[in-house]
Design an enzyme around this catalytic site. Sequence first.
Site, mmCIF file in Angstrom:
data_model
loop_
_atom_site.group_PDB
_atom_site.id
_atom_site.type_symbol
_atom_site.label_atom_id
_atom_site.label_comp_id
_atom_site.label_asym_id
_atom_site.label_seq_id
_atom_site.Cartn_x
_atom_site.Cartn_y
_atom_site.Cartn_z
ATOM 1 N N PRO A 205 -5.770 -10.407 8.843
ATOM 2 C CA PRO A 205 -6.493 -10.022 10.066
ATOM 3 C C PRO A 205 -6.618 -8.505 10.136
ATOM 4 O O PRO A 205 -5.732 -7.789 9.674
ATOM 5 C CB PRO A 205 -5.594 -10.541 11.192
ATOM 6 C CG PRO A 205 -4.253 -10.751 10.583
ATOM 7 C CD PRO A 205 -4.477 -11.035 9.130
ATOM 8 N N ASP A 206 -7.729 -8.017 10.671
ATOM 9 C CA ASP A 206 -7.864 -6.579 10.928
ATOM 10 C C ASP A 206 -7.263 -6.321 12.309
ATOM 11 O O ASP A 206 -7.858 -6.668 13.338
ATOM 12 C CB ASP A 206 -9.336 -6.167 10.871
ATOM 13 C CG ASP A 206 -9.467 -4.646 10.916
ATOM 14 O OD1 ASP A 206 -8.794 -4.018 11.769
ATOM 15 O OD2 ASP A 206 -10.212 -4.086 10.096
ATOM 16 N N ILE A 207 -6.074 -5.767 12.313
ATOM 17 C CA ILE A 207 -5.317 -5.624 13.568
ATOM 18 C C ILE A 207 -6.063 -4.720 14.545
ATOM 19 O O ILE A 207 -6.243 -5.060 15.722
ATOM 20 C CB ILE A 207 -3.901 -5.060 13.275
ATOM 21 C CG1 ILE A 207 -3.196 -5.948 12.242
ATOM 22 C CG2 ILE A 207 -3.085 -4.958 14.553
ATOM 23 C CD1 ILE A 207 -1.936 -5.353 11.644
ATOM 24 N N LYS B 132 11.307 -17.220 -8.044
ATOM 25 C CA LYS B 132 10.852 -16.113 -8.886
ATOM 26 C C LYS B 132 9.982 -16.661 -10.025
ATOM 27 O O LYS B 132 10.437 -17.526 -10.786
ATOM 28 C CB LYS B 132 12.067 -15.371 -9.457
ATOM 29 C CG LYS B 132 11.674 -14.155 -10.263
ATOM 30 C CD LYS B 132 12.880 -13.438 -10.821
ATOM 31 C CE LYS B 132 12.429 -12.339 -11.770
ATOM 32 N NZ LYS B 132 13.527 -11.784 -12.527
ATOM 33 N N ASN C 245 0.851 -1.186 0.000
ATOM 34 C CA ASN C 245 0.000 0.000 0.000
ATOM 35 C C ASN C 245 0.884 1.232 0.000
ATOM 36 O O ASN C 245 1.997 1.176 0.504
ATOM 37 C CB ASN C 245 -0.833 0.047 1.294
ATOM 38 C CG ASN C 245 -2.032 -0.846 1.233
ATOM 39 O OD1 ASN C 245 -2.439 -1.277 0.167
ATOM 40 N ND2 ASN C 245 -2.594 -1.137 2.385
ATOM 41 N N ASP D 28 -5.227 -5.401 2.890
ATOM 42 C CA ASP D 28 -6.423 -6.151 3.285
ATOM 43 C C ASP D 28 -6.292 -7.633 2.941
ATOM 44 O O ASP D 28 -6.839 -8.485 3.621
ATOM 45 C CB ASP D 28 -7.655 -5.575 2.583
ATOM 46 C CG ASP D 28 -8.001 -4.197 3.133
ATOM 47 O OD1 ASP D 28 -7.821 -4.010 4.354
ATOM 48 O OD2 ASP D 28 -8.401 -3.319 2.349
ATOM 49 N N LYS E 113 -15.292 -1.086 13.421
ATOM 50 C CA LYS E 113 -14.100 -1.541 14.150
ATOM 51 C C LYS E 113 -14.244 -1.348 15.662
ATOM 52 O O LYS E 113 -13.348 -1.716 16.420
ATOM 53 C CB LYS E 113 -12.865 -0.805 13.628
ATOM 54 C CG LYS E 113 -12.686 -0.954 12.117
ATOM 55 C CD LYS E 113 -11.269 -0.847 11.656
ATOM 56 C CE LYS E 113 -11.218 -0.924 10.122
ATOM 57 N NZ LYS E 113 -9.967 -1.432 9.622
ATOM 58 N N PHE F 164 -7.262 5.091 11.988
ATOM 59 C CA PHE F 164 -7.110 6.087 10.933
ATOM 60 C C PHE F 164 -7.915 5.645 9.725
ATOM 61 O O PHE F 164 -8.074 4.450 9.487
ATOM 62 C CB PHE F 164 -5.631 6.240 10.531
ATOM 63 C CG PHE F 164 -4.952 7.352 11.261
ATOM 64 C CD1 PHE F 164 -4.622 7.207 12.604
ATOM 65 C CD2 PHE F 164 -4.671 8.550 10.630
ATOM 66 C CE1 PHE F 164 -4.016 8.233 13.295
ATOM 67 C CE2 PHE F 164 -4.065 9.588 11.311
ATOM 68 C CZ PHE F 164 -3.735 9.438 12.647
ATOM 69 N N LYS G 222 -16.659 3.222 9.552
ATOM 70 C CA LYS G 222 -15.445 2.483 9.945
ATOM 71 C C LYS G 222 -15.300 2.468 11.461
ATOM 72 O O LYS G 222 -14.927 1.472 12.054
ATOM 73 C CB LYS G 222 -14.234 3.152 9.293
ATOM 74 C CG LYS G 222 -13.036 2.268 9.177
ATOM 75 C CD LYS G 222 -12.043 2.800 8.168
ATOM 76 C CE LYS G 222 -12.402 2.424 6.743
ATOM 77 N NZ LYS G 222 -11.414 2.799 5.763
HETATM 78 O O1 C5P Z 1 -7.719 -0.108 5.739
HETATM 79 P P1 C5P Z 1 -8.763 0.594 6.564
HETATM 80 O O2 C5P Z 1 -9.275 1.849 5.960
HETATM 81 O O3 C5P Z 1 -9.834 -0.325 7.071
HETATM 82 O O4 C5P Z 1 -7.952 1.096 7.860
HETATM 83 C C1 C5P Z 1 -8.589 1.731 8.927
HETATM 84 C C2 C5P Z 1 -7.810 1.540 10.187
HETATM 85 O O5 C5P Z 1 -7.692 0.172 10.511
HETATM 86 C C3 C5P Z 1 -6.377 2.068 10.167
HETATM 87 O O6 C5P Z 1 -6.160 2.611 11.441
HETATM 88 C C4 C5P Z 1 -5.542 0.822 9.941
HETATM 89 O O7 C5P Z 1 -4.262 0.953 10.523
HETATM 90 C C5 C5P Z 1 -6.344 -0.246 10.618
HETATM 91 N N1 C5P Z 1 -6.241 -1.557 9.974
HETATM 92 C C6 C5P Z 1 -5.677 -2.609 10.673
HETATM 93 N N2 C5P Z 1 -5.604 -3.861 10.083
HETATM 94 C C7 C5P Z 1 -6.086 -4.066 8.835
HETATM 95 C C8 C5P Z 1 -6.655 -2.985 8.123
HETATM 96 C C9 C5P Z 1 -6.709 -1.756 8.707
HETATM 97 O O8 C5P Z 1 -5.226 -2.424 11.798
HETATM 98 N N3 C5P Z 1 -6.006 -5.267 8.308
#
Ligand code: C5P
Length: 403
Positions: free
Chosen positions: A313-315, A297, A218, A287, A349, A331, A345
């Site tokens: 995983p969404d941390i 390669k 990203n 994501d 979350k 963020f 969001k």
């Molecule tokens: O990518 P996204 O817009 O959902 O990100 C929103 C927030 O979630 C950010 O603070 C990002 O650091 C966090 N995030 C995360 N793990 C992910 C996707 C996003 O911690 N896999």
Amino acid sequence: MGSLTGKRLVLGVTGGVAAYKAAVLARLLIKAGAQVRVVMTSGAQRFVTPVTFQALTGQPVHHDLWDERFDDSMGHIELSRQADFVLIAPASADCIARLAAGRADDLLSALCLARDCPLFVAPAMNRQMWEHPATQRNVVRLIADGVQVLGPDAGEQACGEVGQGRMLEPEAIVAALERIADAALAAAASTGRLRGLSVLLTAGPTYEPIDTVRGITNRSSGKMGYALAAAAQEAGAKVTLVSGPVTLATPAGVERIDVLTAQEMCDAVMQRAHAADIFIGVAAVADYRVATPAQHKLKKEGGPPQLTFVENPDILATVAALPQAPFCVGFAAESENLREYAQAKRRRKKVPLLAANLAQETFGRDDNALTLFDDAGEHSIARAPKPVVARALLDHVATLIGR
Ligand code: C5P
């Protein structure tokens, strides 16, 4: 990791024989981890050329109040706002007189007047000029104005005379700055709004391999996350920064853990989240990752690769769902519909605070503007350099957690 690491410094060089020592000083400051921008007076350029400093710092050297490289002829404001401190070495008798009088008719004096950060001067001049009542009056004036005067030393002078007025040696100037920066960090640790708290952050992008040489990532410079880590440290917190691949220096006093993939970032965060009081997810986490990256390669002859993705995983959401979750800040960088997407969001979350910005107005830039969403509604942080925005955001966090 020294206390000058990551500090942004304007090095002012004025006209005097000691200007040649400023080149050594610039090198030592960079070695100590500082980011150095040099501003020269016209007198200084008689002794050393801007090219010397440009080569040493890798940055353009500034000397003109009317420099067209600055977008709006506001170079003095821009340079001073981007600096953590200004150091003038050597500071000539004329420079000291001009600072004492509050003059602003060249770039260096104008930026000193426009600055909101500490100013250090290292005088260098003939002993008689130093001892002159006019110079002594000016130095007393500067000290009263909060300027920190480093030196001068006594000894043999370029003019052949012996006495006080030699510029401190570059090593001694760097050591003095490091002592002062150390003391400032220690003072912040005992008085800052986040003192005693533990702050965990993610910053930068993640990198998801496709094969051994290619990957998906990203866009993220890491500047906002690193500015927040530095600001949390300044506010007295113990800071751990889990960072994706970026080219930024680790802020002084911050523990940094380098990771590559989202899974590694998640693992590093989850090992530490239970001990954190505040978690700030600034990283641009991928994501999706490739289900099975090739262990060699991939060859073009094999045709376009068929990639299968699995969700990372969404941390942030995982930390926020912990039974005793730290105070979580997310963020959101959106390209449109900022308010609507950011609020959704925040709900999805389940974080108490979400900071949103427009992607096209922040990526790679040194400044940013944020809209904060919390239980009380919406708050704006005006466009400013990222370190300034970071302090404002942490002030808001401190208020929300009752600090
Ligand atoms: O990518 P996204 O817009 O959902 O990100 C929103 C927030 O979630 C950010 O603070 C990002 O650091 C966090 N995030 C995360 N793990 C992910 C996707 C996003 O911690 N896999």
